[in-house]
Scaffold this motif. Structure first.
Motif, PDB file in Angstrom:
ATOM      1  N   LEU A 296       0.820  -1.215   0.000  1.00 33.43           N
ATOM      2  CA  LEU A 296       0.000   0.000   0.000  1.00 33.43           C
ATOM      3  C   LEU A 296       0.851   1.261   0.000  1.00 33.43           C
ATOM      4  O   LEU A 296       0.359   2.347  -0.328  1.00 33.43           O
TER       5      LEU A 296
ATOM      6  N   THR B   7      -7.928  -3.359   2.981  1.00 35.40           N
ATOM      7  CA  THR B   7      -7.821  -2.289   1.982  1.00 35.40           C
ATOM      8  C   THR B   7      -8.486  -0.985   2.415  1.00 35.40           C
ATOM      9  O   THR B   7      -8.339   0.026   1.731  1.00 35.40           O
TER      10      THR B   7
ATOM     11  N   PHE C 108      -7.975   1.506  -0.684  1.00 36.67           N
ATOM     12  CA  PHE C 108      -6.944   1.240  -1.684  1.00 36.67           C
ATOM     13  C   PHE C 108      -7.515   0.340  -2.774  1.00 36.67           C
ATOM     14  O   PHE C 108      -8.126  -0.694  -2.486  1.00 36.67           O
TER      15      PHE C 108
ATOM     16  N   ALA D  34      -6.918  -1.886  -6.279  1.00 36.46           N
ATOM     17  CA  ALA D  34      -5.915  -2.610  -7.068  1.00 36.46           C
ATOM     18  C   ALA D  34      -6.283  -2.568  -8.552  1.00 36.46           C
ATOM     19  O   ALA D  34      -7.464  -2.522  -8.916  1.00 36.46           O
TER      20      ALA D  34
ATOM     21  N   TYR E 296      -1.691  -1.978  -6.159  1.00 37.17           N
ATOM     22  CA  TYR E 296      -2.519  -0.888  -5.647  1.00 37.17           C
ATOM     23  C   TYR E 296      -2.136   0.403  -6.363  1.00 37.17           C
ATOM     24  O   TYR E 296      -1.076   0.980  -6.132  1.00 37.17           O
TER      25      TYR E 296
ATOM     26  N   ARG F 146      -1.578   6.625  -7.812  1.00 36.70           N
ATOM     27  CA  ARG F 146      -0.205   6.368  -7.392  1.00 36.70           C
ATOM     28  C   ARG F 146       0.761   7.040  -8.371  1.00 36.70           C
ATOM     29  O   ARG F 146       0.582   6.956  -9.594  1.00 36.70           O
TER      30      ARG F 146
END
Length: 519
Positions: free
Chosen positions: A434, A476, A491, A493, A499, A516
């Protein structure tokens, strides 16, 4: 016991010597039946509250903003069923059509400006201007939900409405409200504060009460309007309620429109009309609105069928104003006091209060209890043990009942359950995937998720570093709280089980995405 004494007793807390307080005004069938001022507008100089003391009334302002908009509609200059882009094309970045009517009814789906600003990195004690609010609203590329499908309170709606009023009228919002509403109604002590440096004669200061009789100045340091910043007195605002009773500013059709409950796309009725909350209390229809900024508190309530008006203005947060308004209504309408059923939560054995985070994830909302010098505290306010598992928050009207699962908060008839979030260590194999940096274009801000000594943290350049608490069984979903605002981080995926983003949700911002990114 006389009516006066019974209402006096409701506000006993504001009669304890040198303390902040407020104005209380009650009228029925056009006749004032109770009018009193309590406490001090300025503690440092010991200036008492009088009938001419001016209070910041926060979100009570919203109905004035809607009335200003609808006056322009009466003139044929605005159509509230137009898309907001018709009037503010440069401030809108989301793609869905949103009508001005949906905005004034709080069913637009537009994210709340205050919560978005804090997520961006602004602290509520920063100076904040109208330009700051418009900037954060303009960045919104997605809505909380399809317009018209839900009710969710959003201050952004009314900031945008004030901007429409300014552009269409060619005047500042404060000037337009002064000329079209305040002067015609004879509201000589009422203004819109549109800059944080504006001086307002006879204005009350706001004071935080720690629940033990220690007061600190709670600064109100923003110049933002539309959603807030109306400054008025109880006598002046009673003229707005009189205008609902016998319209002088705006037609009867306009006033009726403000009090119309919108139908959502699923066929249900919302409880919020044009800047007003609408409903029934013990069978009596009402309209109302509250307001809270810094330590200022305000609540107005009108019962049309009973022709009863209640105005409460305060410069302290020591008592829940919506509850006080209902207690005044109970006296005036001879209603039964509502009491909660606490039997499911009462314990005979003494259960000590414990420190930690107690969370209602559905809102989300948090009660943070800390232990200081042998006392359990919520913020600056101590918890006083009453009996068994019951505690009182300071000398106020809220009690906490501690249970095995968490705690139950009780204020008047309102009972809210909070679950204790255990501060459990998280295995590295769960936490490390994460970790990384996540960025939101809507916020123009980056957050870092990091892992240290068995715990996950969220870090931001303005808000600092704060522990993440596991909020679900799937590893998550986590809860974060920094003392000002809370949020749920989920979070997400990608197809490679990496993630790749976070969905951030607060009370008035839902599923805001952070992608991200590389450092």
């Amino acid at each position: 016991m006389s009516l006066e004494t019974r209402i006096d007793n409701i506000f006993a807390l504001w009669q304890r010597g040198l303390c902040p307080g407020g104005q209380v005004l009650v009228r029925q069938h056009g006749k004032v039946l109770y009018s009193k001022n309590f406490g001090y507008a300025n503690l440092e100089h010991q200036i008492p509250v009088t009938s001419q003391t001016v209070f910041h009334v926060a979100s009570v302002s919203k109905q004035i903003t809607v009335l200003a908009l609808l006056l322009l509609q009466e003139e044929g200059k605005v159509n509230i069923d137009d898309d907001v882009r018709t009037y503010l094309p440069d401030l809108i970045s989301f793609t869905e059509p949103v009508t001005v009517r949906q905005m004034m009814n709080n069913i637009s789906g537009i994210r709340d400006q205050w919560e978005a600003l804090i997520y961006h990195g602004v602290r509520i004690d920063d100076t904040i201007t109208q330009r700051d609010l418009k900037n954060i609203i303009t960045k919104q590329k997605k809505l909380n939900f399809p317009p018209g499908s839900k009710y969710l309170y959003s201050n952004s709606n009314f900031t945008l409405i004030a901007e429409i009023v300014e552009r269409i009228s060619g005047q500042s919002f404060a000037s337009y409200a002064e000329q079209r509403i305040f002067k015609p109604l004879g509201m000589s002590h009422t203004v819109i504060r549109d800059t944080y440096w504006q001086m307002i004669p006879k204005k009350a200061y706001s004071y935080h009460d720690n629940g033990e009789g220690t007061f600190t100045w709670n600064v109100l340091n923003y110049g933002a309007y539309g959603a807030t910043s109306l400054h008025t007195t109880a006598e002046d605002f009673m003229k707005v309620l009189e205008n609902y009773r016998h319209p002088k500013v705006g037609s009867q059709a306009t006033i009726d429109l403000m009090m119309q409950r919108p139908t959502l796309t699923d066929g249900t009725l919302s409880g919020y009309g044009g800047g007003l909350m609408l409903g029934e209390y013990q069978g009596h229809p009402f309209l109302e609105h509250g307001g809270a900024d810094a330590a200022f508190r305000a609540h107005i309530m009108r019962f049309p069928s009973d022709d009863l008006d209640i105005v409460l203005l305060a410069n302290t947060q020591s008592m829940p104003m919506n509850l006080l308004a209902r207690r005044v209504a109970q006296v005036m309408l001879d209603l039964v006091e509502e009491k909660p059923d606490l039997l499911p939560y009462l314990r005979e054995e003494t259960q000590r209060a414990k420190a930690g985070l107690f969370v209602n994830l559905g809102v989300p909302d948090v009660v943070h209890i800390a232990e200081e010098h042998g006392l359990m505290m919520r913020g600056k306010t101590p918890l006083r043990h009453l009996e068994h598992n019951r505690y009182r928050l300071g000398y106020g009207l809220t009690e906490y009942l501690f249970t095995q699962e968490g705690l139950v908060s009780v204020t008047g008839p309102t009972v809210t359950k909070y679950t204790y979030l255990a501060d459990k260590m998280i295995p590295a194999e769960v936490a490390l995937p994460l970790c990384g940096y996540y960025y939101s274009e809507e916020l123009e801000s980056r957050y870092e998720i990091l892992y240290r000594d068995g715990f996950l943290y969220v870090k931001h350049f303005r808000h600092g570093e704060h522990r993440l608490y596991k909020a679900s069984g799937d590893n998550t979903t986590y809860f974060a709280w920094n003392g000002e605002v809370n949020g749920i981080l989920k979070f997400i995926a990608d197809e490679k089980d990496r993630y790749s983003k976070i969905k951030l949700s607060g009370g008035r911002v839902l599923d805001l995405e952070l992608q991200r990114v590389q450092r």
